[in-house]
Design a protein around this motif. Sequence first.
Motif, mmCIF file in Angstrom:
data_model
loop_
_atom_site.group_PDB
_atom_site.id
_atom_site.type_symbol
_atom_site.label_atom_id
_atom_site.label_comp_id
_atom_site.label_asym_id
_atom_site.label_seq_id
_atom_site.Cartn_x
_atom_site.Cartn_y
_atom_site.Cartn_z
ATOM 1 N N ASP A 119 49.906 35.834 55.385
ATOM 2 C CA ASP A 119 48.621 35.554 56.028
ATOM 3 C C ASP A 119 47.599 36.637 55.703
ATOM 4 N N SER A 120 48.046 37.912 55.787
ATOM 5 C CA SER A 120 47.099 38.989 55.489
ATOM 6 C C SER A 120 46.674 38.948 54.030
ATOM 7 N N MET A 121 47.636 38.602 53.145
ATOM 8 C CA MET A 121 47.273 38.505 51.717
ATOM 9 C C MET A 121 46.329 37.327 51.487
ATOM 10 N N GLN A 122 46.532 36.261 52.254
ATOM 11 C CA GLN A 122 45.635 35.103 52.142
ATOM 12 C C GLN A 122 44.217 35.502 52.560
ATOM 13 N N LYS A 123 44.138 36.262 53.691
ATOM 14 C CA LYS A 123 42.822 36.721 54.147
ATOM 15 C C LYS A 123 42.199 37.662 53.121
ATOM 16 N N GLU A 124 43.045 38.539 52.571
ATOM 17 C CA GLU A 124 42.533 39.483 51.567
ATOM 18 C C GLU A 124 42.046 38.730 50.331
ATOM 19 N N LEU A 125 42.786 37.668 49.963
ATOM 20 C CA LEU A 125 42.364 36.855 48.820
ATOM 21 C C LEU A 125 41.023 36.196 49.092
ATOM 22 N N GLU A 126 40.863 35.666 50.327
ATOM 23 C CA GLU A 126 39.580 35.054 50.681
ATOM 24 C C GLU A 126 38.457 36.102 50.642
ATOM 25 N N THR A 127 38.766 37.301 51.154
ATOM 26 C CA THR A 127 37.764 38.374 51.124
ATOM 27 C C THR A 127 37.393 38.720 49.693
ATOM 28 N N LEU A 128 38.424 38.812 48.844
ATOM 29 C CA LEU A 128 38.163 39.149 47.427
ATOM 30 C C LEU A 128 37.360 38.051 46.738
ATOM 31 N N LEU A 129 37.674 36.780 47.076
ATOM 32 C CA LEU A 129 36.914 35.680 46.478
ATOM 33 C C LEU A 129 35.450 35.739 46.921
ATOM 34 N N ASN A 130 35.245 36.015 48.213
ATOM 35 C CA ASN A 130 33.863 36.157 48.697
ATOM 36 C C ASN A 130 33.159 37.306 47.993
ATOM 37 N N GLU A 131 33.922 38.387 47.793
ATOM 38 C CA GLU A 131 33.331 39.553 47.117
ATOM 39 C C GLU A 131 32.995 39.205 45.667
ATOM 40 N N VAL A 132 33.882 38.405 45.041
ATOM 41 C CA VAL A 132 33.615 37.985 43.655
ATOM 42 C C VAL A 132 32.343 37.162 43.596
ATOM 43 N N TYR A 133 32.190 36.216 44.533
ATOM 44 C CA TYR A 133 30.967 35.399 44.550
ATOM 45 C C TYR A 133 29.739 36.275 44.769
ATOM 46 N N SER A 134 29.896 37.236 45.703
ATOM 47 C CA SER A 134 28.778 38.132 45.966
ATOM 48 C C SER A 134 28.446 38.961 44.745
ATOM 49 N N LEU A 135 29.486 39.466 44.083
ATOM 50 C CA LEU A 135 29.252 40.290 42.879
ATOM 51 C C LEU A 135 28.640 39.469 41.751
#
Length: 194
Positions: free
Chosen positions: A35-51
């Motif tokens: 679950d934490s890795m899933q959340k981290e993946l979502e955070t990273l994906l959001n960060e990728v979109y932001s970047l």
Amino acid sequence: MQEPKTEHLMSKLRRLQQAKNTLESEIQEATSVRDSMQKELETLLNEVYSLEGIQQEKEELCQRLQFQCEESERNVVRQLNENKKSKELVEQYACEIQELKLKQRKQRMIFENQLYQLIDQHKKLNSVFTQERLPDEMASAENIKSQLSSVEELKLVQLHDLAKALEEMKNHNQSVPAETREDETCMLPGCFKE
């Protein structure tokens, strides 16, 4: 074949239950990690979109800056031409600035002389009003204050006496006939018969 003993079966059952509990806790831990890795993946994906959005903005900014740089280069060429014309004015102003500097130097020397005079005056005043002399000055001021208070009290007593004498004089004049008033001497302190 011998039948297994009850104690042996019970200990084996306990070991299996402990292994089951261990597996369940490991599964829970793995689930929470997932679950934490899933959340981290979502955070990273959001960060990728932001970047990616930031990258696009940076690219647009870079294009604008390149345009501004080209414009600045044209301005620099124009300013260089204007600078050639300005050099003559600069030389003319340099002479005027030199004259102003001489005037300011004279004014500064006058000011420094005045400042030194003020410093000397301050030193003289400082030597008069020092911290060591402060108790003596305060004692002198208290002495003068007490003298003034005693003089003021004396004057008030004299004024009171004069008012009392004046009141007695008025009372006396009202009780005496008019013919005898002229013959009487002044009863106020400080009055003398001629």
